[in-house]
Design a protein around this motif. Structure first.
Motif, PDB file in Angstrom:
ATOM      1  N   LEU A  46     114.394  61.676  90.585  1.00 10.17           N
ATOM      2  CA  LEU A  46     113.749  62.810  91.217  1.00 10.17           C
ATOM      3  C   LEU A  46     113.252  62.387  92.589  1.00 10.17           C
ATOM      4  CD1 LEU A  46     112.435  65.651  91.277  1.00 10.17           C
ATOM      5  CD2 LEU A  46     110.437  64.598  90.187  1.00 10.17           C
ATOM      6  N   THR A  47     113.594  63.169  93.595  1.00 10.36           N
ATOM      7  CA  THR A  47     113.081  62.942  94.941  1.00 10.36           C
ATOM      8  C   THR A  47     112.199  64.120  95.320  1.00 10.36           C
ATOM      9  OG1 THR A  47     115.055  61.699  95.575  1.00 10.36           O
ATOM     10  CG2 THR A  47     113.685  62.566  97.358  1.00 10.36           C
ATOM     11  N   LEU A  48     110.962  63.805  95.679  1.00 10.60           N
ATOM     12  CA  LEU A  48     110.047  64.814  96.204  1.00 10.60           C
ATOM     13  C   LEU A  48     110.169  64.770  97.717  1.00 10.60           C
ATOM     14  CD1 LEU A  48     106.910  64.041  94.016  1.00 10.60           C
ATOM     15  CD2 LEU A  48     108.642  65.808  93.632  1.00 10.60           C
ATOM     16  N   THR A  49     110.369  65.920  98.324  1.00 13.81           N
ATOM     17  CA  THR A  49     110.553  65.975  99.764  1.00 13.81           C
ATOM     18  C   THR A  49     109.826  67.192 100.325  1.00 13.81           C
ATOM     19  OG1 THR A  49     112.216  65.761 101.519  1.00 13.81           O
ATOM     20  CG2 THR A  49     112.753  67.256  99.707  1.00 13.81           C
ATOM     21  N   ASP A  50     110.045  67.447 101.601  1.00 13.45           N
ATOM     22  CA  ASP A  50     109.476  68.622 102.243  1.00 13.45           C
ATOM     23  C   ASP A  50     110.609  69.595 102.583  1.00 13.45           C
ATOM     24  OD1 ASP A  50     110.750  67.473 104.472  1.00 13.45           O
ATOM     25  OD2 ASP A  50     108.874  66.684 105.276  1.00 13.45           O
ATOM     26  N   ASP A  51     110.259  70.710 103.207  1.00 14.03           N
ATOM     27  CA  ASP A  51     111.279  71.722 103.519  1.00 14.03           C
ATOM     28  C   ASP A  51     112.340  71.182 104.474  1.00 14.03           C
ATOM     29  OD1 ASP A  51     110.214  73.613 101.846  1.00 14.03           O
ATOM     30  OD2 ASP A  51     109.264  74.785 103.422  1.00 14.03           O
ATOM     31  N   GLU A  52     111.938  70.373 105.438  1.00 12.29           N
ATOM     32  CA  GLU A  52     112.901  69.813 106.387  1.00 12.29           C
ATOM     33  C   GLU A  52     113.898  68.887 105.684  1.00 12.29           C
ATOM     34  OE1 GLU A  52     112.822  66.720 110.101  1.00 12.29           O
ATOM     35  OE2 GLU A  52     111.183  68.176 109.993  1.00 12.29           O
ATOM     36  N   GLY A  53     113.390  68.044 104.787  1.00 15.69           N
ATOM     37  CA  GLY A  53     114.268  67.126 104.058  1.00 15.69           C
ATOM     38  C   GLY A  53     115.268  67.844 103.176  1.00 15.69           C
ATOM     39  N   ILE A  54     114.802  68.869 102.462  1.00 13.42           N
ATOM     40  CA  ILE A  54     115.720  69.582 101.566  1.00 13.42           C
ATOM     41  C   ILE A  54     116.687  70.462 102.353  1.00 13.42           C
ATOM     42  CG2 ILE A  54     114.465  71.707 100.964  1.00 13.42           C
ATOM     43  CD1 ILE A  54     115.104  70.808  97.958  1.00 13.42           C
ATOM     44  N   GLN A  55     116.239  70.957 103.524  1.00 16.37           N
ATOM     45  CA  GLN A  55     117.134  71.752 104.368  1.00 16.37           C
ATOM     46  C   GLN A  55     118.292  70.886 104.859  1.00 16.37           C
ATOM     47  OE1 GLN A  55     115.290  74.051 107.465  1.00 16.37           O
ATOM     48  NE2 GLN A  55     117.234  74.553 108.428  1.00 16.37           N
ATOM     49  N   THR A  56     118.018  69.657 105.210  1.00 16.64           N
ATOM     50  CA  THR A  56     119.074  68.742 105.657  1.00 16.64           C
ATOM     51  C   THR A  56     120.108  68.545 104.552  1.00 16.64           C
ATOM     52  OG1 THR A  56     117.562  67.613 107.165  1.00 16.64           O
ATOM     53  CG2 THR A  56     119.533  66.393 106.469  1.00 16.64           C
ATOM     54  N   LEU A  57     119.636  68.325 103.326  1.00 17.44           N
ATOM     55  CA  LEU A  57     120.558  68.149 102.195  1.00 17.44           C
ATOM     56  C   LEU A  57     121.309  69.441 101.883  1.00 17.44           C
ATOM     57  CD1 LEU A  57     118.273  66.042  99.851  1.00 17.44           C
ATOM     58  CD2 LEU A  57     120.287  65.230 101.124  1.00 17.44           C
ATOM     59  N   ASN A  58     120.627  70.559 101.947  1.00 15.35           N
ATOM     60  CA  ASN A  58     121.250  71.850 101.668  1.00 15.35           C
ATOM     61  C   ASN A  58     122.366  72.134 102.673  1.00 15.35           C
ATOM     62  OD1 ASN A  58     121.377  74.097  99.957  1.00 15.35           O
ATOM     63  ND2 ASN A  58     119.920  75.273 101.161  1.00 15.35           N
ATOM     64  N   ARG A  59     122.112  71.812 103.926  1.00 20.38           N
ATOM     65  CA  ARG A  59     123.119  71.992 104.976  1.00 20.38           C
ATOM     66  C   ARG A  59     124.304  71.045 104.748  1.00 20.38           C
ATOM     67  NH1 ARG A  59     119.964  71.476 109.219  1.00 20.38           N
ATOM     68  NH2 ARG A  59     120.111  69.231 109.177  1.00 20.38           N
ATOM     69  N   GLN A  60     123.993  69.798 104.459  1.00 24.96           N
ATOM     70  CA  GLN A  60     125.033  68.781 104.310  1.00 24.96           C
ATOM     71  C   GLN A  60     125.922  69.014 103.091  1.00 24.96           C
ATOM     72  OE1 GLN A  60     123.422  64.813 104.206  1.00 24.96           O
ATOM     73  NE2 GLN A  60     125.402  63.853 103.944  1.00 24.96           N
ATOM     74  N   TYR A  61     125.324  69.379 101.960  1.00 32.86           N
ATOM     75  CA  TYR A  61     126.091  69.463 100.719  1.00 32.86           C
ATOM     76  C   TYR A  61     126.482  70.871 100.289  1.00 32.86           C
ATOM     77  CZ  TYR A  61     125.153  64.552 100.266  1.00 32.86           C
ATOM     78  OH  TYR A  61     125.101  63.203 100.490  1.00 32.86           O
ATOM     79  N   ARG A  62     125.778  71.878 100.795  1.00 30.37           N
ATOM     80  CA  ARG A  62     126.085  73.248 100.393  1.00 30.37           C
ATOM     81  C   ARG A  62     126.460  74.140 101.564  1.00 30.37           C
ATOM     82  NH1 ARG A  62     121.617  75.871  97.615  1.00 30.37           N
ATOM     83  NH2 ARG A  62     123.176  77.229  96.740  1.00 30.37           N
ATOM     84  N   GLY A  63     126.351  73.619 102.775  1.00 30.61           N
ATOM     85  CA  GLY A  63     126.694  74.401 103.952  1.00 30.61           C
ATOM     86  C   GLY A  63     125.702  75.509 104.254  1.00 30.61           C
ATOM     87  N   LEU A  64     124.490  75.414 103.700  1.00 27.53           N
ATOM     88  CA  LEU A  64     123.454  76.420 103.910  1.00 27.53           C
ATOM     89  C   LEU A  64     122.333  75.800 104.734  1.00 27.53           C
ATOM     90  CD1 LEU A  64     123.294  77.892 100.289  1.00 27.53           C
ATOM     91  CD2 LEU A  64     124.459  78.870 102.283  1.00 27.53           C
ATOM     92  N   ASP A  65     122.166  76.265 105.957  1.00 26.65           N
ATOM     93  CA  ASP A  65     121.189  75.676 106.870  1.00 26.65           C
ATOM     94  C   ASP A  65     119.828  76.338 106.712  1.00 26.65           C
ATOM     95  OD1 ASP A  65     120.101  74.062 108.782  1.00 26.65           O
ATOM     96  OD2 ASP A  65     121.015  75.098 110.482  1.00 26.65           O
ATOM     97  N   LYS A  66     119.251  76.161 105.524  1.00 26.79           N
ATOM     98  CA  LYS A  66     117.923  76.697 105.235  1.00 26.79           C
ATOM     99  C   LYS A  66     117.311  75.877 104.107  1.00 26.79           C
ATOM    100  CE  LYS A  66     119.646  80.124 101.950  1.00 26.79           C
ATOM    101  NZ  LYS A  66     119.677  81.535 101.586  1.00 26.79           N
ATOM    102  N   PRO A  67     115.984  75.867 104.045  1.00 26.28           N
ATOM    103  CA  PRO A  67     115.363  75.137 102.938  1.00 26.28           C
ATOM    104  C   PRO A  67     115.581  75.875 101.621  1.00 26.28           C
ATOM    105  CG  PRO A  67     113.686  76.151 104.320  1.00 26.28           C
ATOM    106  CD  PRO A  67     115.010  76.417 104.963  1.00 26.28           C
ATOM    107  N   THR A  68     115.491  75.145 100.547  1.00 28.21           N
ATOM    108  CA  THR A  68     115.566  75.712  99.208  1.00 28.21           C
ATOM    109  C   THR A  68     114.514  75.017  98.369  1.00 28.21           C
ATOM    110  OG1 THR A  68     117.077  76.298  97.405  1.00 28.21           O
ATOM    111  CG2 THR A  68     117.362  74.110  98.380  1.00 28.21           C
ATOM    112  N   ASP A  69     114.374  75.405  97.123  1.00 28.41           N
ATOM    113  CA  ASP A  69     113.338  74.801  96.289  1.00 28.41           C
ATOM    114  C   ASP A  69     113.810  73.558  95.546  1.00 28.41           C
ATOM    115  OD1 ASP A  69     114.983  76.283  94.605  1.00 28.41           O
ATOM    116  OD2 ASP A  69     113.374  77.555  93.832  1.00 28.41           O
ATOM    117  N   VAL A  70     115.039  73.589  95.028  1.00 29.66           N
ATOM    118  CA  VAL A  70     115.542  72.469  94.239  1.00 29.66           C
ATOM    119  C   VAL A  70     117.049  72.325  94.438  1.00 29.66           C
ATOM    120  CG1 VAL A  70     115.836  73.886  92.146  1.00 29.66           C
ATOM    121  CG2 VAL A  70     115.576  71.409  91.912  1.00 29.66           C
ATOM    122  N   LEU A  71     117.488  71.081  94.482  1.00 28.68           N
ATOM    123  CA  LEU A  71     118.917  70.756  94.512  1.00 28.68           C
ATOM    124  C   LEU A  71     119.191  69.748  93.406  1.00 28.68           C
ATOM    125  CD1 LEU A  71     119.487  70.234  98.348  1.00 28.68           C
ATOM    126  CD2 LEU A  71     120.326  72.141  96.970  1.00 28.68           C
TER     127      LEU A  71
END
Length: 179
Positions: A46-71
């Motif tokens: 489990l990685t706890l992050t902030d909106d910026e951190g999860i937005q980076t992952l969401n963009r990189q792996y899902r192509g969605l350039d926005k924060p989300t709650d869980v990946l």
């Protein structure tokens, strides 16, 4: 081996005593969810992050350039459409004796990993306030949701969503995290 939780806090403020209590609760949820799903062993990170951190992952792996709650990033082969992870190098990990303890897994040091769950703590806090329940309940909900994704559950259809959310609520209820 048992079912275990490893966690990383990537937030700038880092982990404190409060987060230690969260991890105890999440370990309990992992055991309850694992038992409900017949998963007796494995490692969940489990990685706890902030909106910026999860937005980076969401963009990189899902192509969605926005924060989300869980990946969730599953390492379970039967978990669905997760990208295949290939390791080109040979691994020389061994036990104290220098020999692999389990010859079937000798070439795969990642075989015990069920996968990674990433949660945006600020997003969980905001959603808890929005839905009118505790932060612990929201964090637990997101964690169990992520865990079920690791096992291949999804909510692409209404029927799948009902099934997955019913399983989540059952685990949360057993842990005393009701709305």
């Amino acid at each position: 081996m048992t079912l275990s939780l490893e966690w990383i806090d990537e937030r700038e403020d880092g982990a404190g005593a409060q987060e230690e209590a969260w991890m105890e609760r999440l370990e309990t949820l992992l055991k309850i969810a694992g038992e409900a799903e017949g998963v007796e062993s494995g490692i969940v990170t489990l990685t706890l992050t902030d909106d910026e951190g999860i937005q980076t992952l969401n963009r990189q792996y899902r192509g969605l350039d926005k924060p989300t709650d869980v990946l969730s990033f599953s390492m379970v082969e039967s978990a669905g459409d997760e990208p295949e992870v290939r390791f080109e190098d040979e691994y020389e990990a061994a036990g104290e004796s220098g020999e692999w303890e389990d010859a079937d897994r000798a070439g795969d040091p990642f075989s015990d990993l069920l996968g990674d769950i990433v949660i945006s703590v600020p997003r969980a806090e905001a959603q808890a306030a929005e839905y009118g329940h505790s932060f612990e309940r929201e964090l637990g909900f997101l964690f169990v949701h992520g865990f079920l994704h690791l096992l291949g559950y999804d909510h692409d259809s209404e029927a799948d969503e009902k099934r997955m959310f019913a399983k989540q609520e059952e685990v949360l209820a057993k842990a005393g995290l009701t709305r």
